[in-house]
Each structure stands twice: as C-alpha cells, then as structure tokens.
Design a protein around this motif. Structure first.
Motif, mmCIF file in Angstrom:
data_model
loop_
_atom_site.group_PDB
_atom_site.id
_atom_site.type_symbol
_atom_site.label_atom_id
_atom_site.label_comp_id
_atom_site.label_asym_id
_atom_site.label_seq_id
_atom_site.Cartn_x
_atom_site.Cartn_y
_atom_site.Cartn_z
ATOM 1 N N GLU A 78 -0.301 -57.917 -18.851
ATOM 2 C CA GLU A 78 1.015 -58.456 -19.207
ATOM 3 C C GLU A 78 0.883 -59.678 -20.112
ATOM 4 O OE1 GLU A 78 4.351 -57.705 -18.499
ATOM 5 O OE2 GLU A 78 3.551 -55.735 -17.973
ATOM 6 N N GLU A 79 -0.086 -60.526 -19.794
ATOM 7 C CA GLU A 79 -0.305 -61.727 -20.613
ATOM 8 C C GLU A 79 -0.731 -61.351 -22.026
ATOM 9 O OE1 GLU A 79 -3.088 -63.881 -18.240
ATOM 10 O OE2 GLU A 79 -1.530 -65.077 -17.245
ATOM 11 N N ASN A 80 -1.606 -60.330 -22.146
ATOM 12 C CA ASN A 80 -2.041 -59.879 -23.482
ATOM 13 C C ASN A 80 -0.868 -59.318 -24.263
ATOM 14 O OD1 ASN A 80 -4.707 -60.598 -23.069
ATOM 15 N ND2 ASN A 80 -5.294 -58.592 -22.252
ATOM 16 N N LYS A 81 -0.011 -58.564 -23.588
ATOM 17 C CA LYS A 81 1.170 -57.995 -24.247
ATOM 18 C C LYS A 81 2.099 -59.108 -24.727
ATOM 19 C CE LYS A 81 4.521 -55.958 -21.905
ATOM 20 N NZ LYS A 81 5.256 -54.936 -21.115
ATOM 21 N N GLU A 128 8.789 -52.516 -30.416
ATOM 22 C CA GLU A 128 9.567 -51.944 -29.315
ATOM 23 C C GLU A 128 8.660 -51.162 -28.357
ATOM 24 O OE1 GLU A 128 13.557 -49.189 -28.646
ATOM 25 O OE2 GLU A 128 12.396 -49.020 -30.503
ATOM 26 N N SER A 129 7.740 -50.388 -28.931
ATOM 27 C CA SER A 129 6.794 -49.611 -28.103
ATOM 28 C C SER A 129 5.906 -50.536 -27.278
ATOM 29 C CB SER A 129 5.934 -48.712 -28.993
ATOM 30 O OG SER A 129 6.733 -47.776 -29.678
ATOM 31 N N LEU A 130 5.492 -51.653 -27.903
ATOM 32 C CA LEU A 130 4.642 -52.615 -27.192
ATOM 33 C C LEU A 130 5.379 -53.233 -25.998
ATOM 34 C CD1 LEU A 130 2.034 -54.324 -26.976
ATOM 35 C CD2 LEU A 130 3.082 -55.942 -28.581
ATOM 36 N N VAL A 131 6.645 -53.616 -26.243
ATOM 37 C CA VAL A 131 7.429 -54.237 -25.177
ATOM 38 C C VAL A 131 7.677 -53.248 -24.036
ATOM 39 C CG1 VAL A 131 9.681 -55.225 -24.590
ATOM 40 C CG2 VAL A 131 8.515 -55.922 -26.699
ATOM 41 N N LEU A 132 7.910 -51.988 -24.427
ATOM 42 C CA LEU A 132 8.206 -50.964 -23.414
ATOM 43 C C LEU A 132 6.946 -50.398 -22.757
ATOM 44 C CD1 LEU A 132 11.052 -48.975 -25.229
ATOM 45 C CD2 LEU A 132 11.280 -50.594 -23.325
ATOM 46 N N LYS A 133 5.795 -50.791 -23.245
ATOM 47 C CA LYS A 133 4.536 -50.278 -22.690
ATOM 48 C C LYS A 133 4.435 -50.647 -21.204
ATOM 49 C CE LYS A 133 -0.470 -50.431 -23.281
ATOM 50 N NZ LYS A 133 -1.600 -51.043 -24.036
ATOM 51 N N ASP A 134 4.156 -49.653 -20.349
ATOM 52 C CA ASP A 134 4.127 -49.841 -18.892
ATOM 53 C C ASP A 134 2.714 -50.223 -18.446
ATOM 54 O OD1 ASP A 134 4.615 -49.924 -16.246
ATOM 55 O OD2 ASP A 134 5.154 -47.822 -16.000
ATOM 56 N N THR A 135 2.500 -51.529 -18.297
ATOM 57 C CA THR A 135 1.170 -51.998 -17.866
ATOM 58 C C THR A 135 1.042 -52.036 -16.342
ATOM 59 O OG1 THR A 135 1.934 -54.293 -17.917
ATOM 60 C CG2 THR A 135 0.906 -53.431 -19.921
ATOM 61 N N LYS A 136 2.165 -51.812 -15.647
ATOM 62 C CA LYS A 136 2.130 -51.924 -14.182
ATOM 63 C C LYS A 136 1.705 -50.622 -13.500
ATOM 64 C CE LYS A 136 7.041 -50.790 -13.450
ATOM 65 N NZ LYS A 136 7.342 -50.483 -14.848
ATOM 66 N N GLU A 137 1.557 -49.551 -14.282
ATOM 67 C CA GLU A 137 1.304 -48.242 -13.673
ATOM 68 C C GLU A 137 0.047 -48.242 -12.801
ATOM 69 O OE1 GLU A 137 0.593 -43.576 -14.967
ATOM 70 O OE2 GLU A 137 1.183 -45.065 -16.455
ATOM 71 N N GLY A 138 -1.043 -48.835 -13.301
ATOM 72 C CA GLY A 138 -2.302 -48.858 -12.536
ATOM 73 C C GLY A 138 -2.154 -49.620 -11.234
ATOM 74 N N PHE A 139 -1.473 -50.780 -11.317
ATOM 75 C CA PHE A 139 -1.297 -51.590 -10.107
ATOM 76 C C PHE A 139 -0.406 -50.874 -9.098
ATOM 77 C CE2 PHE A 139 1.569 -54.710 -8.015
ATOM 78 C CZ PHE A 139 0.647 -55.220 -7.112
ATOM 79 N N ILE A 140 0.700 -50.297 -9.556
ATOM 80 C CA ILE A 140 1.643 -49.627 -8.656
ATOM 81 C C ILE A 140 0.997 -48.415 -7.994
ATOM 82 C CG2 ILE A 140 3.809 -48.353 -8.521
ATOM 83 C CD1 ILE A 140 4.139 -51.371 -8.743
ATOM 84 N N SER A 141 0.244 -47.633 -8.761
ATOM 85 C CA SER A 141 -0.403 -46.451 -8.192
ATOM 86 C C SER A 141 -1.439 -46.853 -7.144
ATOM 87 C CB SER A 141 -1.060 -45.613 -9.288
ATOM 88 O OG SER A 141 -2.060 -46.365 -9.963
ATOM 89 N N ASN A 142 -2.175 -47.951 -7.418
ATOM 90 C CA ASN A 142 -3.164 -48.432 -6.442
ATOM 91 C C ASN A 142 -2.473 -48.954 -5.187
ATOM 92 O OD1 ASN A 142 -5.692 -49.124 -5.403
ATOM 93 N ND2 ASN A 142 -5.641 -51.176 -6.314
#
Length: 551
Positions: A78-81, A128-142
C-alpha cells in the motif's frame, strides 16, 4: 537415567530397623525405553482429551506471527502504491502550475498539446488502474485461511474464567494482575483498560457481579490515571454501578450513578436508575431503623441468649469446607505436621532389597506425608524421556471432557487440561496417562478408585479397582499447580523428573477416602504430568488381602 515405572505392587511393607519406617520391597520396575522406535510402538489405543493446552496456544502464537508478517507485506504494498500516486500528483501539480500561467501559450507548443492528450487518454487510465489495484488480496486470503484456527467466543470466555478462578484461588488483587506482577513471571504483560473492561463484561454476562465490580473498578482506576482508551468512563460506570447495586450496596451504586450523570447528564438509563436507587435507599434506611428499634426493644434477654448460643458454638469447631481447604492448600497454607508426625518422615536410598539393577544406582525416596502414606521418587525420569513422551502425546490432543457428578454424562471441561493414555510399554500391559495443564488448568477434588456406589467403574477393563496411583511430574511449574489432598491437608508440589506414589485402597480392598485429591490451577507456567494406575488384577500375591477393613 531410565524410566523406572512401578508396574507391580509391593508386598506387605517391611520396617527399616535403623529408621523405624516402612518401605516397600519387591517393586517391579520396567526396563528403559531402548529406542525411538520402541517408544513409537508405545502409542496405540491412545485416548486423549484436551482443553486449550499450552502446545496449541503456542501454535496460535506462530499463527499470529504469520499474520503480522502478511499484514506488514500488505502495508508495504500500500505504501509503494501511495508513493507512486504521490509522485504522479506532485509531477502534475508542477506541470499544471506552469500551464495555468499562460494556458494558450502553453498549448501553442505542439509537444505540450500531444502530451496533454496522451496524459488524459492513457496515463490517467494507468493511474486509475494503480489506485484500483487490490493489494489486500494476499493478506485477506491468508487471514481467511488462518481464521479456522482462531479461538472462538467460548475459548475467550474460558480463558477469562480461568483468570478469575486464579484470582480467587490465589487471592490476587486486580491491580497485581493488571500490572503483570505475578509470582514467577518472566514475560511481564500489563493489561489495558480494554482488557480489564472485557474481563468485567464477561463476568457480567455470567451474572458474576462480584468480579464485574472488581474489573470495572480497575478499568475506571486506569482511566482516572490518564490511560488513553476507546472505552469511556460513562460505559464503565454504567456496568459498575449496576454490579454494585446487584450486590446490595445501594449507597455506593447511587454515588456512582451521580458521577455518571455528571459526565453525561442525558444518559437515559442512568437517569432512570438514579430515581430508582434513591427510592430503594429510602426504603432500606426505613427498614434498618425499624430493625434497630425492634432489637433495642427486645432488651438484654435476647443479648444474653445470643451470648449463650455463641459460647456453645465455640465449643464445636466447624470443619473447613472442602473448597476452602482446597484453595488454602493451593496457596501453600496447608496443615503443618506435628513434630511427632514429622519424625516419621525420612529420605532414603532404595535398592529394592539388593536388587542387582539398583545396587549401583539406588532410587532416591522422600516421604511426603504419613496418612495416607505418600512417597516421592527423585530423578526417576530423564529430560530426554520426558520430551519423547510429550512428543508422542501432542498430536492426539482433543478437547477435554469430564463426567458430570450428577448426571454421569461426559461434558466439556470448564478448565484447561489435556489427557492421554499410552499403552503397551515394553510389551507390558500398561496405561500411562499423560496430562498437560495450561494457565488456569486444574482438576477438581476426586477419588482415583471406584467407590461402592460405582460397582461397574472398571468393568469394561476387566482389571478390578485401582489399588494405587503413580504420578510423574514432567515439568517444573513457575507458580501454582500443586497436587493437594483436602481431607488431610497435604500438598505435593511439582518437581520435574520426580514421581509420587500412594495407595488408593486398603489391603482389604476398601477405598481410602483420605486419598481424595485435586490438581491446583496453574498460576504461571505449564504443567505436564503422567500417571499409571495400578489395578487389582495380577496383584493378589504382591499385596494379599487384609482382614482389617481400614488397615
């Protein structure tokens, strides 16, 4: 060091001439565990029961550590984004500032016109694609994957009840627990206002207003001292005033309600309680005044009668209730033996009357108690053997169940304990029970033998009643965890590598009711024990039946 386990029973005790004390000859002792494979062969027909054992709690710590790592990765992504978005915004901010100084002149440059078209048609789409990029998927799935291993509401309530039970048994004040100043603690962990409030709330839900008061008061104290919290004083005072009212202290409940209304004058429930408490307090004071007047009118005659009754009561000493004695023993406030009884207790080297196995390495014995006779064996099991037994027991743990004393139905134990039975040690029919007690883990007072009203207690086993108990201590305990005998006032404290032995039955086969015992709750640390019950079958010649019922 080898495991020396009593698999047979001593014959009639023989008196040691130089000490005047009885020892036990002809102890049958098993050979040691010769290999890892032999140890593995031990574990079949295993029955395990568990509630919240330390090993499983350790697994939860690793689960939480994995989740923290996953959360950190999510934060980094999220910080990198956000860093990329910020750089883009700063670049465009500079460009827009220049362009807006002379818009027509700026667009007069064909390169600037092209780049504007390109930014709006392509680059803003990429952003727009960068902002909408879902970086939480890995954390949520874990998190979803690990959630199946999370404790339930029932587990949390059980842990809270264990803490309250420890508080009562060891007479710990709330501030001592909250600050983490427990005896034997190496990892001090203070409690927050939220922690104290949650304990009080769980007690409240269990209609335990005594502990609700204690922990809501502690939460209020920490708030008054300036601790920041998401829990506010109004909420705490609301619970606290009602808990105190339920215990009959109307004056204090009224005082706390007034304090609540000073913080929130519009609090609807508090305003209603204020009027009700005032009304009840007036009635209570009237009743107390009438009672006092009635007592004065009865005069001296009644006081004389009360004095006479009190003097009679003093002549008869009431026995200490079992629960109270149990808690006293757990705190180390047991009965002190008289000098005469102490002189009967000895330490000795026991070689089983010259048995070749023990000529070079006799067993160290220590008498713990005289009636019933309890003896401790020192250095009876090695650290390596303890670890192997624990390793074999851990994978088969189940949630603990106990027999309801009224209905006889198996129910989930409300305290932390695990048990296992390991059979066939060294080709001998043995049932070695392994038990693990986590923090707050205890075992209520019970008998190891089957009583007359339980004639079928061991019918399925075909082994007869339990003559004796042999109990290994496989860990030291930082605080708490004693084995206590409430009827006689004895307490035996855990010491790693030792074992204690006592008879449950008299030679006549009658049960020795003085052997009723219990495991005190573990205050700090982790307690591992294992025990072997010696049954009647096969012991006829080692311990012949006696003619005296209780001797």
């Amino acid at each position: 060091m080898v495991v020396r386990q009593v698999l047979g029973l001593p014959s009639k005790p023989v008196c040691q001439a130089h000490t005047g004390h009885f020892i036990y000859p002809e102890l049958r002792v098993s050979t040691h565990f010769s290999s890892t494979q032999k140890l593995k062969d031990i574990v079949h027909s295993v029955f395990l029961i568990i509630m919240c054992m330390i090993g499983h709690m350790t697994d939860l710590l690793y689960t939480e550590k994995d989740l923290v790592t996953s959360l950190k990765n999510y934060i980094t992504a999220e910080e990198n984004k956000l860093k990329q978005v910020k750089q883009w915004a700063e670049k465009l901010d500079v460009l827009s500032a220049i362009a807006m100084q002379d818009p027509e002149g700026f667009l007069g440059n064909p390169v600037n016109a092209f780049k504007l078209m390109k930014r709006l048609n392509t680059e803003w789409g990429d952003l727009e694609s960068l902002v909408l990029k879902d970086t939480k998927e890995g954390f949520i799935s874990n998190l979803t994957l690990q959630r199946q291993h999370f404790p339930t509401d029932e587990d949390q309530t059980g842990a809270a009840k264990a803490l309250l039970r420890l508080q009562d048994t060891y007479r710990l004040d709330t501030n001592t627990i909250s600050t983490g100043d427990l005896p034997g603690v190496t990892h001090k962990s203070p409690m927050t206002v939220e922690d104290c409030f949650e304990l009080g709330k769980i007690a409240y839900s269990e209609v335990d207003y005594y502990h609700t008061e204690l922990w809501m008061e502690q939460a209020l104290k920490q708030l008054d001292e300036g601790e920041e919290s998401t829990v506010d004083k109004v909420t705490v005072l609301d619970y606290l005033s009602y808990a105190i009212y339920q215990q009959g202290d109307l004056g204090r409940a009224l005082e706390l309600t007034k304090r609540l209304l000073m913080l929130d004058p519009e609090h609807q429930r508090a305003n209603g309680n204020l009027k009700y408490f005032e009304f009840q307090l007036i009635n209570q004071r009237k009743a107390q005044a009438q009672e006092a007047q009635k007592a004065r009118e009865e005069g001296k005659e009644r006081r004389k009668r009360l004095t006479s009754d009190a003097s009679k009561k003093k002549r008869f000493r009431e026995p200490v209730p079992e629960r109270k004695m149990y808690e006293m023993l757990c705190r180390g406030e047991g009965i002190k033996l008289t000098p005469r009884r102490q002189r009967r207790l000895f330490c000795r080297y026991f070689d089983n009357h010259g048995h070749p196995k023990y000529l070079l390495s006799p067993v160290k014995q220590e008498d713990e108690w005289d009636r019933p006779y309890i003896v401790r064996y020192h250095d009876i099991i090695s650290h390596g053997e303890i670890e192997k037994v624990k390793e074999l027991a851990k994978p088969r743990l189940r949630r603990a169940t106990i027999s309801n004393p009224i209905t006889g139905v198996l129910e989930t134990a409300p305290y932390r304990i695990s048990k296992s039975y390991i059979s066939n040690i060294n080709d001998l029919t043995v049932a070695l029970q392994v038990a693990n007690y986590g923090v707050g883990g205890q075992y209520e007072p019970h008998f190891d033998f089957g009583r007359k009203d339980e004639p079928d207690a061991f019918k399925e086993l075909g082994t007869g009643n339990r003559i004796a108990t042999w109990l290994f201590y496989m860990s030291d305990v930082a605080a708490g965890g004693a084995t206590v005998f409430p009827d006689v006032g004895a307490a035996v404290w855990p010491k790693k590598g030792t074992a204690v032995f006592w008879y449950n039955l008299f030679p006549s086969g009658e049960g020795d009711y003085s052997t009723r015992h219990a495991a005190c709750p573990v205050l700090v640390g982790n307690k591992w024990v294992s025990n072997k019950w010696i049954h009647e079958r096969g012991q006829e010649f080692r311990r012949p039946c006696g003619l005296n019922e209780t001797a």
